[in-house]
Write an enzyme that holds these catalytic residues in place. Structure first.
Site, PDB file in Angstrom:
ATOM      1  N   GLY A   1      -6.315  -5.117   2.890  1.00  0.00           N
ATOM      2  CA  GLY A   1      -7.104  -4.207   2.097  1.00  0.00           C
ATOM      3  C   GLY A   1      -6.541  -2.680   2.142  1.00  0.00           C
ATOM      4  O   GLY A   1      -5.391  -2.561   2.690  1.00  0.00           O
ATOM      5  N   ASN A   2      -7.287  -1.724   1.675  1.00  0.00           N
ATOM      6  CA  ASN A   2      -6.651  -0.491   1.670  1.00  0.00           C
ATOM      7  C   ASN A   2      -8.155   0.752   2.244  1.00  0.00           C
ATOM      8  O   ASN A   2      -9.348   0.108   2.036  1.00  0.00           O
ATOM      9  CB  ASN A   2      -6.036   0.051   0.562  1.00  0.00           C
ATOM     10  CG  ASN A   2      -6.892  -0.029  -0.770  1.00  0.00           C
ATOM     11  OD1 ASN A   2      -8.061   0.796  -0.805  1.00  0.00           O
ATOM     12  ND2 ASN A   2      -6.478  -0.764  -1.484  1.00  0.00           N
ATOM     13  N   PHE A   3      -7.770   1.799   2.338  1.00  0.00           N
ATOM     14  CA  PHE A   3      -9.026   2.464   2.826  1.00  0.00           C
ATOM     15  C   PHE A   3      -9.820   3.185   1.700  1.00  0.00           C
ATOM     16  O   PHE A   3     -10.611   4.370   2.128  1.00  0.00           O
ATOM     17  CB  PHE A   3      -8.134   3.979   3.596  1.00  0.00           C
ATOM     18  CG  PHE A   3      -7.732   3.388   4.767  1.00  0.00           C
ATOM     19  CD1 PHE A   3      -8.462   2.999   5.716  1.00  0.00           C
ATOM     20  CD2 PHE A   3      -6.341   3.590   5.153  1.00  0.00           C
ATOM     21  CE1 PHE A   3      -8.162   2.549   7.180  1.00  0.00           C
ATOM     22  CE2 PHE A   3      -5.768   3.263   6.512  1.00  0.00           C
ATOM     23  CZ  PHE A   3      -6.636   2.594   7.419  1.00  0.00           C
TER      24      PHE A   3
ATOM     25  N   ALA B   1      -8.295   1.431  -6.106  1.00  0.00           N
ATOM     26  CA  ALA B   1      -6.923   1.004  -5.765  1.00  0.00           C
ATOM     27  C   ALA B   1      -6.487  -0.476  -5.372  1.00  0.00           C
ATOM     28  O   ALA B   1      -7.086  -1.052  -4.235  1.00  0.00           O
ATOM     29  CB  ALA B   1      -7.283   1.788  -4.236  1.00  0.00           C
TER      30      ALA B   1
END
Ligand code: CTP
Length: 398
Positions: free
Chosen positions: A208-210, A276
């Site tokens: 995943g990402n932030f 994102a």
């Protein structure tokens, strides 16, 4: 702007309630219909007779009229209103609104209201800056409600600080501006992507990402506030939204986001992709948890489909497509490249080199680029204000 508008005015127990008859008078003078609902405590600060005389309507506090057994329907009032404002909003009422504690007519009416909601807090400075009040304000903002910030000044306690309810004339201007803004995107359909995507490795692990989704949610709220119908496609986030003009579609992975976004894209006038999205996903997703004795030391990745580029390829004349670019180097050059290759009308650039910009923070610092190579730089601002700047630029394209 306010002529003929139906305003539900909730008054709670705070000394600032003494200013509300002026607000009622100003609203009525502009041609608005004002229905006052006040809490029992508010009646200690300002009389129902003053308010009913100025609003030319009965004022309600209790759900039933004991004398004749009739009902003051919170549901009817909630359906009737074009806008609800709670002013002054005490700490107790903010807490009840945030938690759904519907133990009086004002809060039941608020829960039934389908219209935009504004709240103008008024309380002592320590109460206002207490973490529990700050959390309740945050929660109400996450519901898409509009805060009319209290002003700094001398308070009834004699202390000085933030907690004074905004002056009635300024509250009136905020409401006027709201109805003016509502006309800008009336009849327009927006599609907005937000948040991260999670790419499963196995049922308990993902890549995943932030991204927190705050920017996309702020855009959705701002577009809805300006009269648009919004479809918000969001990856996994800790945000909630409840606005009559926003339809939230929750997705997890890049492929799900692709499917939901691309099927909806042709019906929309304006699309903003702030998500994102993962560029790669595991080639194999294990259906069962991978055990450590199976020693997984590498994950094979395959590219995901670029949602924005696909939409750019499908774009019809009249449709507006806006993308985001998060860059760490050669920012303008990279963003210009994405603008052209993905066939965008605008691109919103965030640089990770700027303090207060990017993932997981409540602020952002953006530069907007257009097809004519114009460049618009903005300062660090809360994401709600950044959303407003982006929509102003889109508005200029219409
Ligand atoms: N985007 C998308 N689908 C993808 C990847 C990106 O829709 N699979 C969109 C994002 O929502 C954003 C824009 O494309 O609006 C740019 O995303 P960004 O990650 O900055 O760029 P990429 O095109 O992925 O290129 P790179 O990661 O190489 O910078």
């Amino acid at each position: 702007m306010l002529n003929g508008k139906k305003i539900l005015l909730g008054i709670t127990g705070s000394i600032a309630a003494y200013k509300i008859p002026f607000l009622v008078r100003l609203l009525v003078k502009e041609g608005a219909e004002v229905q006052v609902v006040m809490t029992e405590n508010a009646r200690d600060f300002v009389t129902p007779l003053t308010l009913s005389t100025l609003s030319k309507r009965p004022v309600f506090t209790y759900p039933f009229n004991e004398k004749d057994g009739t009902w003051n329907s919170h549901v009817d009032m909630g359906n009737w209103a074009d806008l609800m404002i709670i002013a002054p909003a005490s700490a107790a009422t903010l807490s009840k609104m945030a938690s759904g504690m519907a133990d009086n007519l004002l809060v039941t009416t608020y829960l039934s209201a389908k219209c935009p909601v504004f709240f103008a807090p008024a309380m002592d400075l320590d109460m206002y800056r207490h973490p529990t009040t700050a959390k309740n304000v945050e929660t109400l903002l996450s519901f898409g409600h509009q805060l009319i910030e209290p002003q700094v000044g001398e308070l009834a306690s004699g202390l000085c600080g933030a907690g004074r309810m905004e002056e009635p004339e300024n509250i009136l201007n905020v409401l006027r501006e709201h109805f003016k803004k509502k006309l800008r995107f009336k009849g327009k359909k927006f599609l907005i992507t937000a948040g991260p995507t999670y790419e499963y490795i196995d049922p308990v692990r993902f890549i995943g990402n932030f991204s927190s989704g705050q920017m996309g949610f702020a855009l959705a709220i701002e577009a809805a506030e300006r009269g648009a119908e919004v479809t918000l496609v969001s990856g996994p986030v800790n945000l909630t939204i409840s606005h009559p003009s926003i339809q939230l579609i929750k997705v997890v992975s890049a492929s799900e986001m692709y499917e939901k976004t691309i099927t909806t894209f042709p019906e929309n006038d304006i699309t903003i992709m702030s998500a994102a999205v993962a560029d790669f996903t595991p080639a194999v997703k294990s259906g069962i948890k991978i055990k450590k004795e199976n020693a997984l030391t590498a994950i094979n990745l395959v590219p995901t489909k670029d949602i924005l580029a696909t939409a750019g390829g499908m774009k019809k004349p009249g449709q507006i497509l806006v993308g985001f670019a998060l860059e760490t180097d050669h920012e303008i050059e990279n963003a210009q490249k994405k603008l052209h290759t993905k066939n965008l009308d605008l691109i919103v650039l965030n640089s990770l080199n700027d303090a207060g910009a990017g993932f997981g923070v409540a602020t952002n610092k953006i530069t907007i680029l257009d097809k004519s190579r114009n460049q618009y730089d903005f300062g660090v601002k809360p994401k709600s204000e950044v959303a407003s700047d982006i929509l102003d630029k889109i508005s200029g394209l219409l």
